[in-house]
Design an enzyme around this catalytic site. Structure first.
Site, PDB file in Angstrom:
ATOM      1  N   LYS A  97      39.866  41.122  46.144  1.00  0.00           N
ATOM      2  CA  LYS A  97      39.288  40.114  45.365  1.00  0.00           C
ATOM      3  C   LYS A  97      38.796  40.884  44.186  1.00  0.00           C
ATOM      4  O   LYS A  97      37.816  41.767  44.316  1.00  0.00           O
ATOM      5  CB  LYS A  97      38.015  39.458  45.973  1.00  0.00           C
ATOM      6  CG  LYS A  97      37.188  38.601  45.027  1.00  0.00           C
ATOM      7  CD  LYS A  97      36.114  37.843  45.576  1.00  0.00           C
ATOM      8  CE  LYS A  97      35.431  36.975  44.775  1.00  0.00           C
ATOM      9  NZ  LYS A  97      34.455  36.138  45.243  1.00  0.00           N
ATOM     10  N   GLU A 129      34.266  36.912  39.937  1.00  0.00           N
ATOM     11  CA  GLU A 129      32.857  36.639  40.312  1.00  0.00           C
ATOM     12  C   GLU A 129      32.080  37.842  40.474  1.00  0.00           C
ATOM     13  O   GLU A 129      31.415  38.196  41.691  1.00  0.00           O
ATOM     14  CB  GLU A 129      32.966  35.822  41.623  1.00  0.00           C
ATOM     15  CG  GLU A 129      33.411  34.540  41.477  1.00  0.00           C
ATOM     16  CD  GLU A 129      33.520  33.496  42.625  1.00  0.00           C
ATOM     17  OE1 GLU A 129      33.407  33.754  43.628  1.00  0.00           O
ATOM     18  OE2 GLU A 129      33.509  32.158  42.384  1.00  0.00           O
ATOM     19  N   ARG A 172      38.432  26.321  33.080  1.00  0.00           N
ATOM     20  CA  ARG A 172      38.355  27.610  34.378  1.00  0.00           C
ATOM     21  C   ARG A 172      39.554  27.097  34.955  1.00  0.00           C
ATOM     22  O   ARG A 172      40.456  28.177  35.661  1.00  0.00           O
ATOM     23  CB  ARG A 172      37.275  27.332  35.250  1.00  0.00           C
ATOM     24  CG  ARG A 172      37.229  28.234  36.388  1.00  0.00           C
ATOM     25  CD  ARG A 172      35.967  28.431  37.300  1.00  0.00           C
ATOM     26  NE  ARG A 172      36.316  28.530  38.651  1.00  0.00           N
ATOM     27  CZ  ARG A 172      35.344  28.469  39.919  1.00  0.00           C
ATOM     28  NH1 ARG A 172      33.970  27.815  39.234  1.00  0.00           N
ATOM     29  NH2 ARG A 172      35.670  28.440  40.945  1.00  0.00           N
ATOM     30  N   LYS A 216      44.921  30.266  45.890  1.00  0.00           N
ATOM     31  CA  LYS A 216      44.249  29.166  46.378  1.00  0.00           C
ATOM     32  C   LYS A 216      45.062  27.925  46.237  1.00  0.00           C
ATOM     33  O   LYS A 216      45.563  27.812  45.320  1.00  0.00           O
ATOM     34  CB  LYS A 216      42.848  29.059  45.976  1.00  0.00           C
ATOM     35  CG  LYS A 216      41.839  29.968  46.261  1.00  0.00           C
ATOM     36  CD  LYS A 216      40.357  29.639  46.037  1.00  0.00           C
ATOM     37  CE  LYS A 216      39.389  30.910  46.346  1.00  0.00           C
ATOM     38  NZ  LYS A 216      37.886  30.362  46.113  1.00  0.00           N
ATOM     39  N   ASP A 254      38.486  25.287  43.184  1.00  0.00           N
ATOM     40  CA  ASP A 254      37.891  26.212  44.371  1.00  0.00           C
ATOM     41  C   ASP A 254      37.698  25.304  45.693  1.00  0.00           C
ATOM     42  O   ASP A 254      36.621  24.735  45.724  1.00  0.00           O
ATOM     43  CB  ASP A 254      36.639  26.623  43.845  1.00  0.00           C
ATOM     44  CG  ASP A 254      36.213  27.722  44.702  1.00  0.00           C
ATOM     45  OD1 ASP A 254      36.772  28.074  45.692  1.00  0.00           O
ATOM     46  OD2 ASP A 254      35.041  28.386  44.101  1.00  0.00           O
ATOM     47  N   GLU A 298      33.122  24.649  53.312  1.00  0.00           N
ATOM     48  CA  GLU A 298      32.240  24.967  52.457  1.00  0.00           C
ATOM     49  C   GLU A 298      31.851  23.691  51.438  1.00  0.00           C
ATOM     50  O   GLU A 298      30.634  23.289  51.197  1.00  0.00           O
ATOM     51  CB  GLU A 298      32.463  26.092  51.808  1.00  0.00           C
ATOM     52  CG  GLU A 298      31.570  26.352  50.204  1.00  0.00           C
ATOM     53  CD  GLU A 298      32.247  27.516  49.608  1.00  0.00           C
ATOM     54  OE1 GLU A 298      33.288  28.131  49.747  1.00  0.00           O
ATOM     55  OE2 GLU A 298      31.585  27.656  48.456  1.00  0.00           O
TER      56      GLU A 298
END
Ligand code: BDP
Length: 709
Positions: A296, A300, A345, A369, A374, A402
């Site tokens: 990654k 972030e 985004r 993804k 997300d 999540e």
């Protein structure tokens, strides 16, 4: 020698497999056994006992035979006689008996298998030992689910090469977005103590074809690349190896600085490149079949090549060159959105990666993804699928829930995965599904990958709830075959995990299949997304605003105002639709053709906009919220009726969790309505109850100890 007499000889040599019926089926269970419970089948479904021929004693084949004995011993019991049918397993290379059969094994490839009845013998053969083990699990599944095993002819091979779990596990034992207890990896006691549970983990994964595990969090510490942690990873690799599972590590891009004593991590710097080469050599010395790195970068707050003015290609290819000579791969995540970028985004991953199509090394897989934001309860497929034909693109799904109610909400994710995989990218005309990108057939690619962010922890039931085990299960089965039916998979799982009785299976599967749509309804209907509480993502938080960055707030995504609600991603808005093939872009853009499930993902519309049902948007939203709550009510009733088929311990836990889900679904509905009504200013549709509390009350709720962060 004819096969029958050959088998009889083996039987005499091996003695019979003694198998006794296990204890009472009604014994309380805690879920530890997952879908591999092997409890006695009802008499009507029980096949005759079988002998198992001895064969090559490789570690994997020993495991395969032991699993068969364990499985048949528990499910079927009874002692076979010399005239009983038999099972022969092995590879042509390792078993003369298998070789003599001249089986058509070409289609089985490296990891597949053929299960075929030849006379009174069932042959489970593969070109590799692991193929045989997978075949054994398939055979056991047929027995477990009460299907006949007398005449079989099954050829199966995985359509995806790398079928991986991504563990977001930290070295201190916590798990990012983990809701099933502490990390399974006891880093502290490794490598000297290997918890026997690692074997059960490997068995469970092998039973569904998972062949790799990334051990540590994508938000990685460089320490996991130091000698002591390499030794710990090597100990796990040793346990997993006979089950066909390779270990991988998440690599922190700035490791050359943190543990290499360098001043830079610039991927074009010779000292940095030398660091990674040496690091790869060191790892492969300890773990000869190490899978590779997951990264990654520049996302972030994680370090990456852009910190040095370099590109994702520079970073990925450098690591690929380090592991390449050892046969390793690099999975480079496309979950990237910049700190400075003011743009939508949803557009950023595509913007960052699409220009580099064709520039990544062959052993790099860009891991994307399922959707562009997300892991939301519903997202349209990520526009990168179909857009990078000259690049290996892998799928990343989230198994841990999540954004879908943590461990206490019953949400079967099969339909979410299936919806994405079946989506048509139109990259090469109709039928260019995401599944065909992922399995490599669309663009003729062989480095294929499906990764799932694991929902596994140290809880006795592994996944935090009984039904979350189904999400681990369906992920593995889909990674093997991305075109499989998740309803059929749910039925297999329900039979193996609870009961083969159709009076159980039919309602349980129906309940599971609708559960994801219900979560969409009570959380984020009609294309809404990212309305969860700030940071922990627990419960509703449509009012979340301010803070570090706009795209970490709910108001950024819903864009609710007096004029309406929704994110305009058409040409009149952010134009994210332009990242899709023209046919798809057109369908999303046009209010007449867009699926209303995605409506507010692509459109900003007035509260009085007419839905196809004839309801106004406002009334429709409220109806969806309430429908979600009713569905959970229904699951509670269904589950209560299923008590006769489930042991009391697991039944009670599921029932209690459904009660939690019921309350939280209601809370989602009420808080969302209370908030959005301040903009719509409209009354609730007839028959809809007003939220019992004020908006202030919902906004005041705070959860500093929510799990997963
Ligand atoms: C987000 C999670 C965060 C992860 C991130 C990622 O909230 O914890 O680090 O995804 O995938 O959904 O990197």
């Amino acid at each position: 020698m004819r096969l029958a007499s050959f088998m009889r000889g083996l039987w005499l040599a091996a003695g019979l497999v003694s198998a006794t019926l296990g204890g009472s089926a009604a014994r309380a269970e805690d879920g530890y056994d997952l879908w591999l419970r092997y409890r006695p089948l009802p008499a009507a479904q029980r096949p005759e006992p079988r002998t198992i021929a001895p064969g090559a004693d490789t570690p994997t084949l020993k495991i395969a035979r032991a699993e068969l004995q364990r499985g048949l011993g528990g499910l079927v019991g009874g002692a076979p006689s010399p005239d009983s049918p038999s099972i022969l397993l092995g590879t042509p290379a390792g078993s003369p008996a298998v070789a003599a059969l001249n089986l058509p094994l070409k289609g089985a490839g490296d990891e597949g298998y053929l299960i075929r009845t030849v006379g009174k013998t069932t042959v489970i053969a593969g070109n590799s030992d692991i193929g045989v083990l997978y075949g054994v699990f398939h055979y056991l599944r047929l027995v477990q689910t009460g299907q006949g095993v007398d005449t079989l002819d099954i050829l199966s091979a995985p359509k995806v090469k790398h079928r991986l779990l991504n563990h977001w596990d930290n070295l201190n034992g916590s798990v990012e977005r983990g809701y099933a207890g502490a990390s399974l990896w006891d880093w502290w006691k490794l490598p000297d103590y290997k918890d026997p549970r690692y074997v059960d983990y490997a068995r469970a994964n092998a039973s569904i074809g998972i062949n790799g595990a990334v051990l540590n969090n994508v938000n990685a510490k460089a320490d996991s690349l130091t000698a002591p942690y390499i030794a710990k990873a090597a100990a796990l690799a040793e346990v997993f190896r006979p089950y066909g599972i390779k270990v991988y590590l998440s690599a922190r891009f700035s490791a050359p600085i943190e543990i290499g004593g360098l001043k830079t991590a610039d991927p074009l710097d010779p000292a940095v490149r030398a660091f990674w080469k040496a690091k790869a050599d060191e790892i492969y010395k300890a773990i000869p079949d190490f899978g590779g790195f997951l990264v990654k970068a520049n996302s972030e707050g994680q370090p990456g090549p852009q910190d040095y003015g370099r590109t994702h290609v520079d970073g990925a290819n450098m690591l690929a060159d380090a592991v390449g000579p050892h046969g390793g791969i690099v999975m480079w995540r496309a979950f990237v959105y910049s700190h400075e970028q003011p743009d939508d985004r949803a557009k950023q991953g595509y913007g960052e990666f699409k220009p580099f199509d064709g520039q990544f090394r062959d052993n790099v897989i860009v891991q994307v993804k399922n959707g562009a934001i997300d892991f939301q309860p519903r997202e349209p497929f990520h526009p990168l699928f179909g857009a990078m034909p000259k690049t290996n693109l892998g799928m990343e799904f989230q198994i841990t829930k999540e954004y879908l109610g943590f461990a206490t909400h019953l949400v079967y994710l099969g339909p979410l995965y299936e919806e994405t995989l079946k989506s048509d990218t139109y990259a090469k005309g109709q039928g260019s599904t995401v599944a065909k990108v992922v399995d490599g057939t669309l663009d003729g690619r062989s480095q294929t990958l499906m990764a799932g962010v694991a929902n596994i922890g140290r809880d006795r039931n592994w996944s935090g709830s009984q039904f979350d085990q189904a999400n681990w299960y369906v992920f593995g089965r889909l990674a093997w075959d991305p075109e499989a039916s998740t309803k059929d998979i749910a039925a297999d799982w329900a039979r193996m995990t609870f009961s083969t009785d159709p009076r159980f299976v039919q309602p349980a599967v129906a309940m599971m299949m609708g559960s994801r749509e219900a979560a969409v309804d009570y959380m984020t209907p009609l294309g809404l997304h990212h309305q969860m509480g700030r940071s922990h993502h627990y419960g509703p938080g449509p009012w979340v605003s301010g803070g570090e960055r706009a795209d970490w707030t709910s108001v950024y995504y819903a864009k609710a105002g007096k004029d309406g609600i929704g994110f305009d991603r058409t040409a009149a808005g952010s134009n994210a639709v332009a990242q899709y093939a023209p046919v798809v872009a057109q369908r999303f853009s046009d209010l007449k053709t867009v699926d209303e499930k995605d409506l507010l993902w692509f459109h900003h519309l007035p509260w009085t906009y007419r839905l196809r049902s004839g309801q106004t948007l406002w009334d429709g939203l409220v109806t969806h919220y309430s429908r979600g709550v009713s569905y959970v009510d229904g699951m509670g009733r269904t589950w209560a009726d299923l008590a006769p088929y489930v042991d009391p311990e697991r039944h009670a836990q599921v029932a209690d969790f459904l009660a939690i889900q019921r309350n939280e679904a209601q809370w989602w509905r009420d808080a969302s309505i209370a908030y959005f009504q301040t903009f719509s200013g409209l009354p609730l549709p007839a028959g809809e109850a007003a939220p019992p509390h004020s908006l202030d009350y919902y906004e005041s709720l705070s959860f500093p100890y929510a799990p997963g962060i």
